[in-house]
Scaffold this motif. Structure first.
Motif, PDB file in Angstrom:
ATOM      1  N   MET A   1      -6.281  11.059   6.043  1.00  0.00           N
ATOM      2  CA  MET A   1      -7.392  11.035   5.132  1.00  0.00           C
ATOM      3  C   MET A   1      -8.338   9.900   5.546  1.00  0.00           C
ATOM      4  N   GLU A   2      -9.636  10.171   5.441  1.00  0.00           N
ATOM      5  CA  GLU A   2     -10.653   9.184   5.786  1.00  0.00           C
ATOM      6  C   GLU A   2     -11.739   9.163   4.720  1.00  0.00           C
ATOM      7  N   ILE A   3     -12.415   8.039   4.619  1.00  0.00           N
ATOM      8  CA  ILE A   3     -13.529   7.903   3.688  1.00  0.00           C
ATOM      9  C   ILE A   3     -14.780   8.485   4.345  1.00  0.00           C
ATOM     10  N   ILE A   4     -15.428   9.414   3.660  1.00  0.00           N
ATOM     11  CA  ILE A   4     -16.676   9.992   4.154  1.00  0.00           C
ATOM     12  C   ILE A   4     -17.856   9.147   3.691  1.00  0.00           C
ATOM     13  N   LYS A   5     -17.834   8.772   2.398  1.00  0.00           N
ATOM     14  CA  LYS A   5     -18.979   8.086   1.801  1.00  0.00           C
ATOM     15  C   LYS A   5     -18.487   7.225   0.642  1.00  0.00           C
ATOM     16  N   HIS A   6     -19.152   6.100   0.428  1.00  0.00           N
ATOM     17  CA  HIS A   6     -18.871   5.293  -0.757  1.00  0.00           C
ATOM     18  C   HIS A   6     -20.160   4.679  -1.270  1.00  0.00           C
ATOM     19  N   SER A   7     -20.177   4.416  -2.573  1.00  0.00           N
ATOM     20  CA  SER A   7     -21.369   3.806  -3.177  1.00  0.00           C
ATOM     21  C   SER A   7     -20.952   2.937  -4.359  1.00  0.00           C
ATOM     22  N   PRO A  47      -8.240  20.835  -2.712  1.00  0.00           N
ATOM     23  CA  PRO A  47      -6.821  20.920  -3.071  1.00  0.00           C
ATOM     24  C   PRO A  47      -6.503  19.991  -4.243  1.00  0.00           C
ATOM     25  N   VAL A  48      -5.382  20.237  -4.890  1.00  0.00           N
ATOM     26  CA  VAL A  48      -4.956  19.408  -6.012  1.00  0.00           C
ATOM     27  C   VAL A  48      -4.626  18.002  -5.500  1.00  0.00           C
ATOM     28  N   VAL A  49      -5.059  17.001  -6.233  1.00  0.00           N
ATOM     29  CA  VAL A  49      -4.826  15.608  -5.854  1.00  0.00           C
ATOM     30  C   VAL A  49      -3.446  15.181  -6.349  1.00  0.00           C
ATOM     31  N   THR A  50      -2.598  14.725  -5.440  1.00  0.00           N
ATOM     32  CA  THR A  50      -1.251  14.271  -5.805  1.00  0.00           C
ATOM     33  C   THR A  50      -1.215  12.755  -5.956  1.00  0.00           C
ATOM     34  N   ARG A  51      -0.119  12.248  -6.463  1.00  0.00           N
ATOM     35  CA  ARG A  51       0.058  10.803  -6.614  1.00  0.00           C
ATOM     36  C   ARG A  51       0.023  10.108  -5.244  1.00  0.00           C
ATOM     37  N   ALA A  52       0.605  10.747  -4.257  1.00  0.00           N
ATOM     38  CA  ALA A  52       0.581  10.193  -2.897  1.00  0.00           C
ATOM     39  C   ALA A  52      -0.854  10.110  -2.375  1.00  0.00           C
ATOM     40  N   ASP A  53      -1.669  11.112  -2.697  1.00  0.00           N
ATOM     41  CA  ASP A  53      -3.086  11.081  -2.308  1.00  0.00           C
ATOM     42  C   ASP A  53      -3.807   9.916  -2.973  1.00  0.00           C
ATOM     43  N   LEU A  54      -3.517   9.674  -4.241  1.00  0.00           N
ATOM     44  CA  LEU A  54      -4.145   8.565  -4.965  1.00  0.00           C
ATOM     45  C   LEU A  54      -3.787   7.225  -4.329  1.00  0.00           C
ATOM     46  N   MET A  57      -5.725   6.840  -1.137  1.00  0.00           N
ATOM     47  CA  MET A  57      -7.120   6.533  -1.448  1.00  0.00           C
ATOM     48  C   MET A  57      -7.278   5.047  -1.766  1.00  0.00           C
ATOM     49  N   GLU A  58      -6.357   4.523  -2.568  1.00  0.00           N
ATOM     50  CA  GLU A  58      -6.416   3.101  -2.932  1.00  0.00           C
ATOM     51  C   GLU A  58      -6.238   2.214  -1.701  1.00  0.00           C
ATOM     52  N   LEU A  59      -5.290   2.563  -0.838  1.00  0.00           N
ATOM     53  CA  LEU A  59      -5.071   1.780   0.381  1.00  0.00           C
ATOM     54  C   LEU A  59      -6.312   1.770   1.267  1.00  0.00           C
ATOM     55  N   LEU A  60      -6.876   2.944   1.513  1.00  0.00           N
ATOM     56  CA  LEU A  60      -8.064   3.035   2.369  1.00  0.00           C
ATOM     57  C   LEU A  60      -9.252   2.282   1.780  1.00  0.00           C
ATOM     58  N   SER A  61      -9.455   2.432   0.483  1.00  0.00           N
ATOM     59  CA  SER A  61     -10.590   1.787  -0.173  1.00  0.00           C
ATOM     60  C   SER A  61     -10.460   0.271  -0.172  1.00  0.00           C
ATOM     61  N   ASN A  62      -9.278  -0.221  -0.513  1.00  0.00           N
ATOM     62  CA  ASN A  62      -9.070  -1.666  -0.533  1.00  0.00           C
ATOM     63  C   ASN A  62      -9.133  -2.257   0.872  1.00  0.00           C
ATOM     64  N   GLU A  63      -8.700  -1.492   1.860  1.00  0.00           N
ATOM     65  CA  GLU A  63      -8.806  -1.952   3.244  1.00  0.00           C
ATOM     66  C   GLU A  63     -10.277  -2.074   3.647  1.00  0.00           C
ATOM     67  N   SER A  81       5.187   2.801   1.210  1.00  0.00           N
ATOM     68  CA  SER A  81       4.481   3.910   0.571  1.00  0.00           C
ATOM     69  C   SER A  81       3.320   4.432   1.416  1.00  0.00           C
ATOM     70  N   GLY A  82       2.622   3.577   2.143  1.00  0.00           N
ATOM     71  CA  GLY A  82       1.484   4.019   2.924  1.00  0.00           C
ATOM     72  C   GLY A  82       1.811   4.351   4.370  1.00  0.00           C
ATOM     73  N   LYS A  83       2.979   3.947   4.852  1.00  0.00           N
ATOM     74  CA  LYS A  83       3.307   4.144   6.269  1.00  0.00           C
ATOM     75  C   LYS A  83       3.742   5.549   6.610  1.00  0.00           C
ATOM     76  N   SER A  84       4.345   6.270   5.657  1.00  0.00           N
ATOM     77  CA  SER A  84       4.869   7.592   5.970  1.00  0.00           C
ATOM     78  C   SER A  84       3.789   8.665   5.949  1.00  0.00           C
ATOM     79  N   ARG A  85       2.569   8.307   5.591  1.00  0.00           N
ATOM     80  CA  ARG A  85       1.500   9.318   5.504  1.00  0.00           C
ATOM     81  C   ARG A  85       0.513   9.140   6.583  1.00  0.00           C
TER      82      ARG A  85
END
Length: 85
Positions: A1-7, A47-54, A57-63, A81-85
């Motif tokens: 997963m990658e960030i496309i856009k943020h504001s 697709p449906v957002v899972t807890r793992a997806d959330l 998202m938090e890891l990528l955003s905070n990074e 939690s973030g290494k296996s994905r």
């Protein structure tokens, strides 16, 4: 997963769009010194957002925002939690 856009939004919140969910907007809210997913404006074409997806998202955003060290210090953070994905 990658960030496309943020504001930046009101009261320190931020809105992100990720490539796995291109139609959905994810709102992150600052808690202490890091950002946490507050809401997902989910679009039915995505697709449906899972807890793992959330968590990813938090890891990528905070990074991206430079707050990853504060995020890793929170109580519920698990190092693997973030290494296996």
């Amino acid at each position: 997963m990658e960030i496309i856009k943020h504001s930046y939004k009101k009261r320190g919140t931020m809105e992100f769009i990720y490539n796995k969910f291109p139609q959905s907007k994810v709102v992150l809210y600052p808690i202490k010194n890091y950002y946490f997913v507050r809401t997902v404006k989910w679009h039915p074409e995505d697709p449906v957002v899972t807890r793992a997806d959330l968590e990813k998202m938090e890891l990528l955003s905070n990074e991206l925002l430079g707050t990853i060290e504060f995020y890793k210090q929170r109580k519920n953070y698990k190092e693997d939690s973030g290494k296996s994905r």
